[in-house]
Design a protein around this motif. Structure first.
Motif, mmCIF file in Angstrom:
data_model
loop_
_atom_site.group_PDB
_atom_site.id
_atom_site.type_symbol
_atom_site.label_atom_id
_atom_site.label_comp_id
_atom_site.label_asym_id
_atom_site.label_seq_id
_atom_site.Cartn_x
_atom_site.Cartn_y
_atom_site.Cartn_z
ATOM 1 N N ASN C 124 0.686 -1.157 -0.058
ATOM 2 C CA ASN C 124 -0.128 0.154 0.217
ATOM 3 C C ASN C 124 0.871 1.294 0.125
ATOM 4 N N LEU C 125 1.976 1.412 -0.399
ATOM 5 C CA LEU C 125 2.564 2.365 -0.800
ATOM 6 C C LEU C 125 3.102 2.670 -2.129
ATOM 7 N N GLU C 126 2.089 2.627 -3.339
ATOM 8 C CA GLU C 126 2.287 3.224 -4.463
ATOM 9 C C GLU C 126 2.614 4.509 -4.727
ATOM 10 N N GLY C 127 3.665 4.698 -5.688
ATOM 11 C CA GLY C 127 4.140 5.937 -5.622
ATOM 12 C C GLY C 127 5.178 6.534 -4.853
ATOM 13 N N PHE C 128 5.615 5.606 -4.078
ATOM 14 C CA PHE C 128 6.688 5.968 -2.984
ATOM 15 C C PHE C 128 8.188 5.706 -3.629
ATOM 16 N N GLU C 129 8.173 5.380 -5.348
ATOM 17 C CA GLU C 129 9.545 4.961 -5.417
ATOM 18 C C GLU C 129 10.705 5.917 -5.158
ATOM 19 N N LYS C 130 10.523 7.205 -5.334
ATOM 20 C CA LYS C 130 11.737 8.164 -5.237
ATOM 21 C C LYS C 130 11.818 8.603 -3.896
ATOM 22 N N ARG C 131 11.061 8.314 -2.981
ATOM 23 C CA ARG C 131 11.101 8.896 -1.628
ATOM 24 C C ARG C 131 12.331 8.621 -1.035
ATOM 25 N N GLU C 132 12.756 9.375 -0.107
ATOM 26 C CA GLU C 132 14.194 9.003 0.793
ATOM 27 C C GLU C 132 13.607 8.229 2.102
ATOM 28 N N THR C 133 13.882 7.241 2.313
ATOM 29 C CA THR C 133 13.806 6.546 3.429
ATOM 30 C C THR C 133 13.700 7.119 4.884
ATOM 31 N N THR C 134 14.430 8.252 4.806
ATOM 32 C CA THR C 134 14.451 9.116 6.271
ATOM 33 C C THR C 134 13.354 9.836 6.252
ATOM 34 N N SER C 135 12.487 10.149 5.230
ATOM 35 C CA SER C 135 11.422 10.948 5.291
ATOM 36 C C SER C 135 10.058 10.034 5.614
ATOM 37 N N LEU C 136 10.264 8.943 5.830
ATOM 38 C CA LEU C 136 9.111 7.863 5.925
ATOM 39 C C LEU C 136 8.816 7.819 7.461
ATOM 40 N N SER C 137 7.627 7.494 7.508
ATOM 41 C CA SER C 137 7.234 7.157 9.183
ATOM 42 C C SER C 137 7.571 5.747 9.528
ATOM 43 N N GLY C 138 7.712 5.364 10.780
ATOM 44 C CA GLY C 138 7.991 4.174 11.162
ATOM 45 C C GLY C 138 7.187 2.935 10.460
ATOM 46 N N GLY C 139 5.695 3.151 10.351
ATOM 47 C CA GLY C 139 5.174 2.307 9.828
ATOM 48 C C GLY C 139 5.363 1.945 8.251
ATOM 49 N N GLN C 140 5.626 3.223 7.550
ATOM 50 C CA GLN C 140 5.877 3.072 6.225
ATOM 51 C C GLN C 140 7.264 2.424 6.040
ATOM 52 N N GLN C 141 8.289 2.942 6.881
ATOM 53 C CA GLN C 141 9.799 2.099 6.754
ATOM 54 C C GLN C 141 9.520 0.468 6.946
ATOM 55 N N GLN C 142 8.677 0.157 7.737
ATOM 56 C CA GLN C 142 8.432 -1.287 8.086
ATOM 57 C C GLN C 142 7.906 -1.940 6.835
ATOM 58 N N ARG C 143 7.026 -1.227 6.220
ATOM 59 C CA ARG C 143 6.474 -1.751 4.967
ATOM 60 C C ARG C 143 7.404 -1.929 3.927
ATOM 61 N N ILE C 144 8.102 -0.769 3.780
ATOM 62 C CA ILE C 144 9.357 -1.115 2.716
ATOM 63 C C ILE C 144 10.203 -2.182 3.146
ATOM 64 N N ALA C 145 10.584 -2.252 4.290
ATOM 65 C CA ALA C 145 11.354 -3.470 4.675
ATOM 66 C C ALA C 145 10.773 -4.620 4.262
ATOM 67 N N ILE C 146 9.465 -4.822 4.329
ATOM 68 C CA ILE C 146 8.758 -5.783 3.969
ATOM 69 C C ILE C 146 8.870 -6.236 2.433
ATOM 70 N N ALA C 147 8.641 -5.115 1.734
ATOM 71 C CA ALA C 147 8.657 -5.042 0.467
ATOM 72 C C ALA C 147 10.113 -5.696 -0.100
ATOM 73 N N ARG C 148 11.056 -5.039 0.446
ATOM 74 C CA ARG C 148 12.307 -5.262 0.253
ATOM 75 C C ARG C 148 12.650 -6.709 0.197
ATOM 76 N N ALA C 149 12.133 -7.517 1.088
ATOM 77 C CA ALA C 149 12.439 -8.594 1.414
ATOM 78 C C ALA C 149 11.638 -9.760 0.443
ATOM 79 N N ILE C 150 10.249 -9.337 0.321
ATOM 80 C CA ILE C 150 9.485 -10.495 -0.324
ATOM 81 C C ILE C 150 9.873 -10.137 -1.979
ATOM 82 N N VAL C 151 10.437 -9.162 -2.412
ATOM 83 C CA VAL C 151 10.625 -9.300 -3.997
ATOM 84 C C VAL C 151 11.704 -10.241 -4.417
ATOM 85 N N ASN C 152 12.302 -10.745 -3.218
ATOM 86 C CA ASN C 152 13.324 -11.727 -3.757
ATOM 87 C C ASN C 152 12.869 -13.142 -3.839
#
Lengths: 271, 267, 355
Positions: C124-152
């Motif tokens: 649920n973070l469509e359109g966040f491709e170019k965002r810096e990770t430091t600008s994200l909230s904790g919840g958003q960062q955790q979603r990216i961490a999940i996305a980063r793992a499952i693409v593999n």
């Protein structure tokens, strides 16, 4: 009293002993003995002898910086892997040599590298011929790397130590081997440390005159030596000031160039 | 494989340390050498250590060096610590300007800093001890500010406000609340300033004038004539004293840290 | 056929002479959502790190698809981890973070772009491709961490208290989302948490651990309804755990009162632990239950009252939608089905478990 006024003594000091001296040397650089305005002192950096010394200094400083980076990274990585957990210890080891007089330490290198010095003694034991490196640019390079290496290791080590172990584990988890971890995570994340290391090494290596004086045996002239002689031997202060300001501008431009390159590369070296 | 790598990295570190400490070792050996020659070993002696204390020129230079080091470090620490606290309270724009100026003596070449100060000083004062002292304070202050600043940033200001709220006056709250939190930064700033002053040659060289000599400038002047072995003895003594002091403080603070870490349970 | 994707055989691990995991055996089936649950220091995180390859067990083997991977480096395992502190790469933006593993595998640009888009949609973070990770909230960062793992497309996804740093409301949302992601990608999840409620809502199977030992393994329902020892009963939900004596089959004596239960096969007059969930303890009029007691306190908890009642020297907790007044005398009753009888711990190890 508002807290910002606590800086008042410092600000007076900075204006009195940093800003005004710089203005003074600037004025001195742009006037002649009669006090008339002139560009001559600044442009004298382009004279063949001065230009050659400048370029040679640049070459030595670049070489010294690159060697320091190459030596510092493995050392910093190993120090990190030891998990001493004592940053103070690493700093101590790097700072401690500064408590042995700087000029004596450089003189010690002169003795070590001399034809009948320790180095040649050891090499002779191994059956190889004596190395003729004293009073040469190689001796100057060794001395410069020796003197400035701690100023590269410390910031690089600090930057590498600051990298979270979790970040490295995350990279391993995603399939990065040791090499990939270094190039894609450790190197880009320690870049700020390396930049401060470059500043701490490049500027003094470019502008020192004592190391060249002792280890170059009077045969090697860095731009620093020329400036020093303008003040102590030729007593030509305006010319010396001119060269100093030119050198300062040159160093600033070199640094700006390094920084810009680094920032530009950031996107490309990561991938 | 892994073991081999571990051995190799130990060897590498050892070589780096050897590189950094070889000249020091060399000087220490020379200080016990019973020969004026720098290349031959004439047997062990403590002669230079004895003679050292009757050489008034060397002792004079030592006194000057120590007075400069301690004096400039103390002044730099005072001005720098106050400065760091003031700068930190400034508005963003002023903060950036002042920090940029603060970095000038660090970034600028020593030779340029030294010459600029000399040219400025000769306009209104004779070169001598005071001009060298001012010079040392000037290049030391940034190191004090740079080591106090990070501590100030970590500082928990709400505790200070809580202390004020509980009735402590400003000075009392500063001494009891702020100072203990930034103390290590101030101390390492002082130590850095002292180290830089003791190690300096270039700035002293340009600002000292004729009458004053520190150990560095004295040695530099003797290069052509040959260094007196008493100098090796003195440098070895200074080095040994600093080494012992540092080892003691490092050992003590290390023990304190370990005890603190042990208290934390591991998950 | 039952297929084990991962098997831990007799794993032990100690740090600085302190035993963290003792002789642990665990089999994980394909496509399960399995949760390692226990208090901090119970060895659950270490178990996960052994599976991920970040720690080597002192003894024992790790089998992955039947192959021994005990000594294999983390980057050689088709297993990915979502870390507790997210551990996003601070020098890369969202897109570069997600692409990290795929680029190392030398996948094509188009494939990587597709995967990034798919993964961001999944979390649920469509359109966040170019965002810096430091600008994200904790919840958003955790979603990216999940996305980063499952693409593999790992066979196994390890989640180390991934919601621990989030606030309550966000945690609830993320729990629901994780279940959806699990359904969508069909990867086996191993989840570590100390939050029993999180474990009960999300997992197919729960492994309760304490002091490096597996205390009980089973579905949420079986763990909640039939805790096998006092530790599990105490750790999972709230419980009244009181001393009792088994008089005969289906009769237990509590505070000297004979109480009817459904448990059989205990020794005559054997001392036992009796477990009764607070919501199963009914408050009646005085004299109409097994025991009479005095109401000590009544706390309103939002959906129900929590009532503390003292009977002789034993305090009971009951949950009820109606509340008596403090100081009132009431009767307590419990249905035979809702009583769980457990053996008293015998060995020293089992004793440790009780803490």
């Amino acid at each position: 009293m508002k807290r910002k006024y606590w800086a008042a003594p410092y600000l007076v000091w900075v204006v009195g002993f940093v800003v005004l001296p710089l203005i003074t040397i600037g004025v001195s650089a742009m006037t002649d003995d009669q006090g008339h305005f002139t560009w001559e002192n600044l442009l004298s950096i382009g004279d063949p002898i001065n230009r050659q010394a400048l370029l040679f200094s640049l070459a030595i400083a670049l070489g010294c910086t690159v060697i320091c980076i190459l030596l510092a990274y493995p050392a910093a990585m190993i120090l990190r892997s030891l998990r001493l957990n004592k940053r103070g210890f690493a700093i101590l080891i790097m700072i401690l040599p500064m408590w042995m007089n700087f000029i004596l330490r450089i003189l010690a290198w002169q003795m070590i590298l001399s034809p009948n010095g320790v180095l040649n003694f050891l090499i002779g034991k191994l059956g190889a011929g004596p190395l003729q490196i004293s009073n040469s640019w190689i001796a100057l390079m060794i001395g410069s790397v020796y003197d400035f290496l701690p100023f590269m290791i410390l910031p690089v080590f600090n930057a590498i130590s600051d990298i979270d172990e979790d970040t490295i584990e995350a990279a391993r988890d995603l399939g990065a081997n040791d090499r990939a971890v270094f190039w894609k995570v450790i190197l880009p994340l320690s870049a700020p440390g390396m930049i401060s290391g470059i500043i701490m090494v490049f500027v003094p290596a470019m502008t020192s005159f004592v190391i060249a004086d002792i280890l170059g045996g009077g045969k090697i002239q860095l731009i620093g030596n020329i400036i020093e002689q303008e003040f102590t031997k030729s007593m030509n202060w305006h010319a010396g000031s001119g060269l100093s300001i030119s050198l300062m501008i040159f160093v600033l431009i070199s640094l700006a160039f390094t920084m810009k390159n680094d920032l530009k590369d950031k996107g490309t070296t990561i991938w | 494989m892994v073991r081999w790598k571990r051995v190799l990295s130990k060897v590498y570190l050892a070589l780096i340390f050897l590189f950094l400490y070889l000249p020091i070792l060399m000087l220490i050996v020379l200080s016990f050498n019973n020969s004026r020659s720098r290349v031959t070993w004439g047997g062990f002696t403590l002669n230079w250590y004895v003679r050292l204390f009757s050489d008034s020129r060397i002792l004079d230079a030592l006194r000057t060096t120590l007075a400069l080091g301690i004096g400039s470090a103390a002044i730099a620490t005072l001005i720098g610590t106050l400065g760091a606290m003031g700068i930190q309270a400034m508005k963003r724009r002023n903060y950036q300007i002042v920090m940029a100026v603060t970095n000038i003596p660090v970034l600028n070449a020593d030779i340029v800093t030294g010459i600029a100060m000399m040219l400025w000083f000769v306009r209104f004062m004779p070169l001598g001890f005071s001009s060298v002292l001012i010079g040392h304070v000037t290049f030391s202050i940034p190191y004090v500010i740079l080591s106090v600043m990070p501590k100030l940033r970590q500082l928990n200001l709400s505790i200070y406000e809580a202390a004020r709220d509980l009735g402590a006056n400003g000075v009392y709250a500063f001494g009891k609340i702020i100072l203990p939190q930034i103390w290590t930064g101030i101390l390492s700033g002082f130590f850095m300033a002292l180290t830089m002053s003791m190690d300096d040659f270039v700035i002293t060289y340009f600002t000292k004038g004729a009458g004053v000599n520190t150990l560095s400038t004295m040695i530099y002047g003797e290069i052509r004539k040959g260094i007196k072995p008493e100098m090796y003895a003195l440098s070895t003594l200074i080095f040994a004293v600093v080494l012992i002091i540092l080892l003691c403080t490092n050992f003590l603070s290390g023990r304190g840290k370990e005890a603190a870490e042990k208290k934390q349970p591991a998950d | 056929m039952e297929e084990h994707i991962l098997e831990l055989n007799r794993i032990s691990k100690s740090f600085d002479g302190k035993m963290i995991i003792k002789d642990l055996n665990l089999k994980i089936e394909k496509n399960e959502f399995i949760t390692l649950l226990g208090p901090s220091g119970c060895g659950k995180s270490t178990t996960l790190r052994i599976i991920g390859g970040f720690e080597k067990p002192d003894t024992g083997t790790v089998l992955f698809h039947g192959k021994d991977i005990t000594g294999l480096a983390p980057d050689k395992r088709n297993i990915n981890t979502v870390f507790q502190k997210y551990s996003l790469f601070p020098h890369m933006n969202v897109e570069e973070n997600i692409a990290f593993g795929l680029k190392l595998k030398k996948k094509s640009k188009a494939y990587i772009q597709d995967k990034i888009r798919y993964a961001l949609k999944l979390v649920n973070l469509e359109g966040f491709e170019k965002r810096e990770t430091t600008s994200l909230s904790g919840g958003q960062q955790q979603r990216i961490a999940i996305a980063r793992a499952i693409v593999n497309e790992p066979d196994l996804l390890l989640l180390d208290e991934p919601l621990g740093a989030l606030d309550l409301k966000l945690r609830k949302d993320m729990q629901r989302e994780l279940i959806n992601i699990k359904k969508e990608v069909g990867i086996t999840f191993i989840y570590v948490t100390h939050d029993q409620e999180e474990a009960l809502t999300m997992s197919d199977k729960i492994v309760v651990m304490n002091k490096g030992i597996i205390q009980q393994m089973g579905t949420s329902k079986s763990i909640y309804d039939e805790p096998q020892n006092a530790f599990v009963a105490d750790f999972i939900g709230e419980s009244n755990i009181v001393d009792g004596v088994m008089l005969e089959d289906r009769v237990v004596s509590i505070s000297g009162v004979k109480v009817e239960c459904v448990d059989e096969g205990f020794g005559t007059d054997e001392p036992v632990d009796v477990v009764i969930r607070p919501e199963d303890l009914e408050i009646r009029e005085a004299g109409k239950g097994y025991f009479d007691g005095t109401v000590i306190s009544v706390l309103f908890q939002g959906a129900y009252y929590e009532i503390k009642i003292r009977v002789a020297d034993t305090d009971w907790i009951s949950q009820s939608v109606t509340a008596p007044r403090a100081g009132e005398t009431v009767g307590l009753y419990v249905l035979p089905d809702n009583i769980q009888i457990m053996h008293k711990p015998r060995s020293e190890d089992a004793e440790v478990v009780r803490e």
